[in-house]
Design an enzyme around this catalytic site. Structure first.
Site, mmCIF file in Angstrom:
data_model
loop_
_atom_site.group_PDB
_atom_site.id
_atom_site.type_symbol
_atom_site.label_atom_id
_atom_site.label_comp_id
_atom_site.label_asym_id
_atom_site.label_seq_id
_atom_site.Cartn_x
_atom_site.Cartn_y
_atom_site.Cartn_z
ATOM 1 N N ARG A 243 0.710 -0.877 0.184
ATOM 2 C CA ARG A 243 -0.172 0.183 -0.335
ATOM 3 C C ARG A 243 1.148 1.162 0.190
ATOM 4 O O ARG A 243 0.136 2.578 -0.493
ATOM 5 C CB ARG A 243 -0.816 -0.127 1.476
ATOM 6 C CG ARG A 243 -2.067 -0.777 0.879
ATOM 7 C CD ARG A 243 -2.785 -1.424 1.838
ATOM 8 N NE ARG A 243 -3.848 -2.535 1.649
ATOM 9 C CZ ARG A 243 -4.691 -3.021 2.411
ATOM 10 N NH1 ARG A 243 -4.406 -3.343 3.774
ATOM 11 N NH2 ARG A 243 -5.114 -4.230 2.773
ATOM 12 N N GLY A 340 -10.782 22.331 -23.464
ATOM 13 C CA GLY A 340 -10.988 21.189 -24.890
ATOM 14 C C GLY A 340 -9.636 20.332 -24.435
ATOM 15 O O GLY A 340 -9.729 19.183 -24.872
ATOM 16 N N GLU A 363 -5.260 -3.238 -4.295
ATOM 17 C CA GLU A 363 -4.652 -3.569 -2.604
ATOM 18 C C GLU A 363 -5.022 -2.943 -2.099
ATOM 19 O O GLU A 363 -4.707 -2.015 -1.005
ATOM 20 C CB GLU A 363 -3.212 -2.936 -3.024
ATOM 21 C CG GLU A 363 -2.183 -3.638 -4.533
ATOM 22 C CD GLU A 363 -0.488 -3.718 -4.021
ATOM 23 O OE1 GLU A 363 -0.362 -3.216 -2.814
ATOM 24 O OE2 GLU A 363 -0.122 -3.866 -5.187
ATOM 25 N N THR A 365 -9.073 -1.607 -1.690
ATOM 26 C CA THR A 365 -9.807 -0.625 -1.625
ATOM 27 C C THR A 365 -10.253 0.887 -0.746
ATOM 28 O O THR A 365 -9.637 0.542 0.701
ATOM 29 C CB THR A 365 -11.626 -1.181 -1.810
ATOM 30 O OG1 THR A 365 -12.285 -1.831 -1.089
ATOM 31 C CG2 THR A 365 -12.155 -1.549 -2.700
ATOM 32 N N GLU A 367 -12.269 1.681 1.016
ATOM 33 C CA GLU A 367 -13.065 1.808 2.143
ATOM 34 C C GLU A 367 -11.956 0.094 2.812
ATOM 35 O O GLU A 367 -12.617 0.582 4.193
ATOM 36 C CB GLU A 367 -14.984 0.458 1.671
ATOM 37 C CG GLU A 367 -15.406 2.098 1.387
ATOM 38 C CD GLU A 367 -15.251 2.191 -0.123
ATOM 39 O OE1 GLU A 367 -13.664 1.365 -1.188
ATOM 40 O OE2 GLU A 367 -15.636 2.924 -0.858
HETATM 41 N N1 COS Z 1 -0.045 -8.513 8.940
HETATM 42 C C1 COS Z 1 -0.247 -9.606 9.584
HETATM 43 N N2 COS Z 1 -1.452 -10.020 9.787
HETATM 44 C C2 COS Z 1 -2.742 -9.600 9.929
HETATM 45 C C3 COS Z 1 -2.012 -8.112 9.401
HETATM 46 C C4 COS Z 1 -1.318 -7.820 8.480
HETATM 47 N N3 COS Z 1 -1.457 -6.471 8.225
HETATM 48 N N4 COS Z 1 -3.708 -8.033 9.258
HETATM 49 C C5 COS Z 1 -4.611 -8.866 9.790
HETATM 50 N N5 COS Z 1 -3.903 -10.106 9.805
HETATM 51 C C6 COS Z 1 -4.103 -11.453 10.701
HETATM 52 C C7 COS Z 1 -5.078 -11.561 11.284
HETATM 53 O O1 COS Z 1 -3.867 -10.830 13.134
HETATM 54 C C8 COS Z 1 -5.359 -12.124 11.982
HETATM 55 O O2 COS Z 1 -4.874 -13.230 12.469
HETATM 56 P P1 COS Z 1 -5.278 -14.583 13.863
HETATM 57 O O3 COS Z 1 -6.721 -14.405 13.735
HETATM 58 O O4 COS Z 1 -4.241 -15.157 13.205
HETATM 59 O O5 COS Z 1 -5.001 -13.552 14.915
HETATM 60 C C9 COS Z 1 -5.908 -12.527 10.058
HETATM 61 O O6 COS Z 1 -4.780 -12.025 9.838
HETATM 62 C C10 COS Z 1 -7.459 -12.456 10.146
HETATM 63 O O7 COS Z 1 -7.434 -11.119 10.122
HETATM 64 P P2 COS Z 1 -8.958 -10.315 10.450
HETATM 65 O O8 COS Z 1 -9.069 -11.222 11.282
HETATM 66 O O9 COS Z 1 -8.635 -8.968 10.376
HETATM 67 O O10 COS Z 1 -8.994 -10.410 9.038
HETATM 68 P P3 COS Z 1 -11.082 -9.856 8.396
HETATM 69 O O11 COS Z 1 -11.167 -11.331 7.395
HETATM 70 O O12 COS Z 1 -11.682 -8.988 9.491
HETATM 71 O O13 COS Z 1 -9.942 -8.971 6.974
HETATM 72 C C11 COS Z 1 -9.205 -7.240 6.432
HETATM 73 C C12 COS Z 1 -9.644 -8.026 7.509
HETATM 74 C C13 COS Z 1 -10.720 -6.573 6.599
HETATM 75 C C14 COS Z 1 -9.133 -5.871 6.241
HETATM 76 C C15 COS Z 1 -8.595 -8.212 4.847
HETATM 77 O O14 COS Z 1 -9.373 -9.196 4.790
HETATM 78 C C16 COS Z 1 -8.128 -7.178 3.920
HETATM 79 O O15 COS Z 1 -7.343 -6.364 3.863
HETATM 80 N N6 COS Z 1 -8.785 -7.231 2.730
HETATM 81 C C17 COS Z 1 -8.166 -6.331 1.485
HETATM 82 C C18 COS Z 1 -7.504 -7.581 0.831
HETATM 83 C C19 COS Z 1 -7.229 -6.738 -0.618
HETATM 84 O O16 COS Z 1 -6.371 -5.473 -0.050
HETATM 85 N N7 COS Z 1 -7.631 -6.992 -1.690
HETATM 86 C C20 COS Z 1 -6.708 -7.174 -2.529
HETATM 87 C C21 COS Z 1 -6.012 -7.685 -3.594
HETATM 88 S S1 COS Z 1 -4.852 -7.909 -4.294
HETATM 89 S S2 COS Z 1 -5.016 -6.182 -5.575
#
Ligand code: COS
Length: 379
Positions: A243, A340, A363, A365, A367
């Protein structure tokens, strides 16, 4: 506090600016129009060290800090965001992911070539039904003893057809949820690995974005990154740094559009004077410059946090959230300043406006960035 860039930082910035102006600017409009991947330019970027900037020199990298990376990303993105997305993915997702979490054999085999751009990499997390909701992986990596059997589809993969190495996130054990996900290094040419057609995109049209299909691909166990079940944390941790790259890309798109708007406003005359003499234009430029400076400071703060081993999850997300909005707002205004002429391709700003939009989407959104930021605030 020291807001001064070092001699080395200034040299990296100048080298990136020079490269962007001499090597990327010629042909950028045609590459966008015809969706042509900047293959030759990417090769040169590799030779100049822009594709493995932060990698340890013992793995052929540049051994530079993240601040240098932000500065170079801004300069390259001012001119060609299709080239800078390749740079961002290769540096901060693929090289960093393997250097941080890969084993020595993986580093020797892949990182040494990725760092020089001899080969480039792709990061494969998104799926037709799993973008923001990244834990809902449908791609499966069934444990077959000494290999994983990989099946599924990945979507919107940057470097989709030009990469040689793909880091693929896949579910091994559904019952374990996100703790049952693995990150596997898949090589181009492995049997059962197919590359889908190129996406016809709004922006960053020179970059090659593809879907990827895996049908019974046998991936050796030694290609797993980290322990069994580490794949989701690998993806989250890697994206946190990614990011900063995309935030810097957004910053570059904004500052590129701003510089063009300043130049044009001093040339174009209306009502008898250069339009830069009109307050309506001056106020637009003032807003653009102020927002860009704030975005730049957020990017540098996140880079500084990463370089000093502080937590950069929040600062990186803030940088991306803000810089991507600044990219969108600034490019729209830059088109407006051009009137233009801004609406036609020769003036570059319409392309920058189209390129800006993706920085609010990929990487994570905007949101998702707000989720990451607010979770940190409310910890
Ligand atoms: N570094 C290391 N571990 C991380 C972390 C980070 N920055 N962020 C989260 N984790 C870990 C958490 O600690 C958790 O592990 P434990 O349950 O063992 O503690 C695990 O990952 C799951 O995290 P969380 O419960 O927060 O997951 P969610 O399903 O709530 O999702 C978001 C969190 C929404 C923030 C995540 O799914 C996300 O970033 N989604 C977007 C993905 C993205 O960027 N997609 C674009 C694709 S690349 S073009």
């Amino acid at each position: 506090m020291n807001f001064q860039l070092t001699e080395e930082h200034l040299a990296v910035q100048a080298a990136a600016r020079e490269f962007a102006q001499t090597e990327l600017l010629p042909g950028v409009i045609e590459r966008d129009e015809h969706q042509k991947f900047p293959a030759e330019q990417i090769k040169k970027m590799g030779e100049l060290g822009f594709l493995g900037m932060m990698v340890d020199p013992k793995y052929n990298g540049g051994g530079m800090d993240t601040i240098s990376y932000v500065l170079a990303m801004e300069e390259i993105s001012k001119v060609d965001a299709s080239a800078s997305v390749v740079m961002s993915v290769n540096n901060s997702l693929v090289c960093w992911g393997i250097e941080k979490y890969g084993n020595e054999e993986q580093k020797q085999k892949y990182l040494t070539k990725l760092a020089t751009g001899e080969i480039i990499g792709a990061f494969c997390l998104s799926e037709p039904e799993a973008g923001s909701d990244a834990t809902s992986q449908r791609t499966t990596a069934e444990d077959k003893g000494d290999y994983y059997l990989l099946n599924g589809t990945k979507n919107w993969i940057t470097n989709g057809s030009s990469a040689s190495v793909y880091i693929v996130i896949a579910q091994t054990d559904v019952a374990k949820g996100h703790r049952g996900i693995n990150a596997l290094i898949v090589e181009r040419g492995m049997e059962g690995f197919e590359i889908g057609p190129k996406e016809n995109k709004l922006g960053i049209r020179g970059s090659d974005t593809h879907s990827l299909m895996f049908t019974d691909v046998k991936v050796p166990k030694e290609n797993r990154i980290g322990e069994d079940g580490f794949g989701f944390k690998f993806a989250m941790s890697t994206l946190a740094g990614g990011r900063i790259g995309i935030a810097s890309q957004a910053l570059g798109i904004a500052s590129g559009a701003y510089e063009l708007a300043v130049k044009y406003s001093k040339e174009r005359k209306a009502f008898g004077v250069e339009i830069s003499k009109h307050q309506a234009i001056q106020f637009k430029l003032a807003d653009m410059a102020t927002n860009i400076e704030a975005a730049r400071l957020l990017c540098l703060q996140a880079a500084y946090d990463k370089d000093t081993h502080a937590d950069y999850g929040k600062s990186g997300a803030m940088a991306k959230l803000f810089a991507s909005k600044v990219a969108m707002d600034t490019t729209i205004e830059a088109v407006q300043v051009h009137g233009g002429y801004g609406f036609v391709k020769e003036y570059h700003v319409e392309r920058l406006m189209r390129d800006a939009k993706i920085t609010q989407i990929y990487e994570g959104t905007s949101e998702i960035q707000k989720i990451v930021i607010s979770r940190e605030l409310l910890k």
